[in-house]
Design a protein around this motif. Structure first.
Motif, PDB file in Angstrom:
ATOM      1  N   UNK A   1     -15.223 -21.099 -31.156  1.00  8.16           N
ATOM      2  CA  UNK A   1     -13.840 -20.648 -31.102  1.00  8.16           C
ATOM      3  C   UNK A   1     -13.704 -19.299 -30.418  1.00  8.16           C
ATOM      4  N   UNK A   2     -14.648 -18.394 -30.675  1.00  2.58           N
ATOM      5  CA  UNK A   2     -14.605 -17.082 -30.026  1.00  2.58           C
ATOM      6  C   UNK A   2     -14.824 -17.211 -28.516  1.00  2.58           C
ATOM      7  N   UNK A   3     -15.785 -18.036 -28.127  1.00  4.58           N
ATOM      8  CA  UNK A   3     -16.048 -18.236 -26.700  1.00  4.58           C
ATOM      9  C   UNK A   3     -14.832 -18.866 -26.017  1.00  4.58           C
TER      10      UNK A   3
ATOM     11  N   UNK B   1      -9.724 -18.491 -22.847  1.00  4.47           N
ATOM     12  CA  UNK B   1      -8.282 -18.743 -22.796  1.00  4.47           C
ATOM     13  C   UNK B   1      -7.487 -17.463 -22.602  1.00  4.47           C
ATOM     14  N   UNK B   2      -7.892 -16.401 -23.302  1.00  6.70           N
ATOM     15  CA  UNK B   2      -7.181 -15.123 -23.178  1.00  6.70           C
ATOM     16  C   UNK B   2      -7.258 -14.593 -21.750  1.00  6.70           C
ATOM     17  N   UNK B   3      -8.441 -14.671 -21.141  1.00  6.22           N
ATOM     18  CA  UNK B   3      -8.598 -14.178 -19.772  1.00  6.22           C
ATOM     19  C   UNK B   3      -7.851 -15.055 -18.777  1.00  6.22           C
TER      20      UNK B   3
ATOM     21  N   UNK C   1      -4.793 -18.216 -12.516  1.00  8.28           N
ATOM     22  CA  UNK C   1      -3.760 -18.596 -11.541  1.00  8.28           C
ATOM     23  C   UNK C   1      -2.391 -18.726 -12.213  1.00  8.28           C
ATOM     24  N   UNK C   2      -1.371 -18.070 -11.699  1.00  4.58           N
ATOM     25  CA  UNK C   2      -0.037 -18.145 -12.303  1.00  4.58           C
ATOM     26  C   UNK C   2       0.479 -19.576 -12.454  1.00  4.58           C
TER      27      UNK C   2
ATOM     28  N   UNK D   1      -5.989 -11.603 -26.597  1.00 10.47           N
ATOM     29  CA  UNK D   1      -4.973 -11.237 -25.593  1.00 10.47           C
ATOM     30  C   UNK D   1      -4.232  -9.973 -26.036  1.00 10.47           C
ATOM     31  N   UNK D   2      -3.867  -9.927 -27.317  1.00  9.16           N
ATOM     32  CA  UNK D   2      -3.176  -8.741 -27.835  1.00  9.16           C
ATOM     33  C   UNK D   2      -4.071  -7.510 -27.746  1.00  9.16           C
TER      34      UNK D   2
END
Length: 223
Positions: free
Chosen positions: A38-40, A45-47, A53-54, A113-114
């Protein structure tokens, strides 16, 4: 039968202890593996959500929102019972690990992300001014600071993952709760369930206390 014989029967607990310890080992294996995966996945996902790509940003947002909203029990049932209809058959352990990791990654992504967004923009600008590559900036400057910020909420998420391993019993995995339930049926006495609850408390209480300690420590540093 009185309260002690019914719920705190020493003989029944002693007889059930081997089963409970076997289940505890399975629970630890499942929980630790799910937390690591989950951490990996959460970091990736956060990055991707922040710097990917937008055109695909909506896809990552959809994943995070979907797996934070779906109950883990429902996801377990889908993974273990529904996927075989499309040719994907997973063992109980693999099914539980998959479900827990998918959900843990979604929560970890939002936490990380936060943390990354909490880093002052000046840190990014200074890294670029020094000519650091993207990976050097993230690995040496940004992520170490972000991880420091998110340790308390991330620890809380890890606790939730460990508690959610109890749901794996629905896919016939011999975790702590499943073994306690079987021991209860064999002894016709609920004492093994009390023993399992005690083992969960012994496992999770230090983690719960660690969250409070870390929050106080970082609060003092900020002051």
């Amino acid at each position: 039968m009185d309260l002690i014989d019914t719920f705190f029967n020493g003989r029944v607990l002693w007889d059930a202890l081997p089963l409970l310890l076997m289940g505890l080992g399975t629970t630890l294996s499942l929980g630790i593996l799910s937390i690591v995966l989950g951490l990996i996945g959460g970091l990736a996902l956060a990055l991707l959500r922040l710097y990917g790509p937008p055109a695909l940003s909506g896809l990552w947002v959809l994943y995070i929102d979907l797996f934070r909203a779906i109950p883990i029990l429902v996801l377990l049932v889908i993974v273990y019972y529904a996927l075989p209809f499309v040719g994907i058959r997973l063992s109980p352990f693999a099914s539980a690990t998959t479900a827990l990791s998918l959900v843990s990654a979604a929560y970890s992504a939002e936490i990380l992300r936060a943390g990354i967004q909490a880093i002052p923009r000046g840190q990014f600008e200074a890294s670029q001014a020094l000519g650091l590559s993207y990976w050097s900036m993230m690995g040496d400057i940004v992520l170490p600071q972000a991880v420091r910020i998110v340790i308390p909420p991330m620890t809380s998420n890890c606790i939730n993952v460990m508690k959610d391993t109890a749901l794996a019993s629905v896919v016939a995995m011999p975790d702590l709760l499943k073994q306690a339930t079987q021991a209860q049926a064999l002894a016709a006495n609920p004492t093994p369930l009390i023993g399992a609850a005690a083992l969960y408390v012994l496992l999770l209480l230090p983690m719960v206390r660690a969250v409070g300690t870390l929050e106080r420590h970082f609060a003092k540093e900020r002051r």
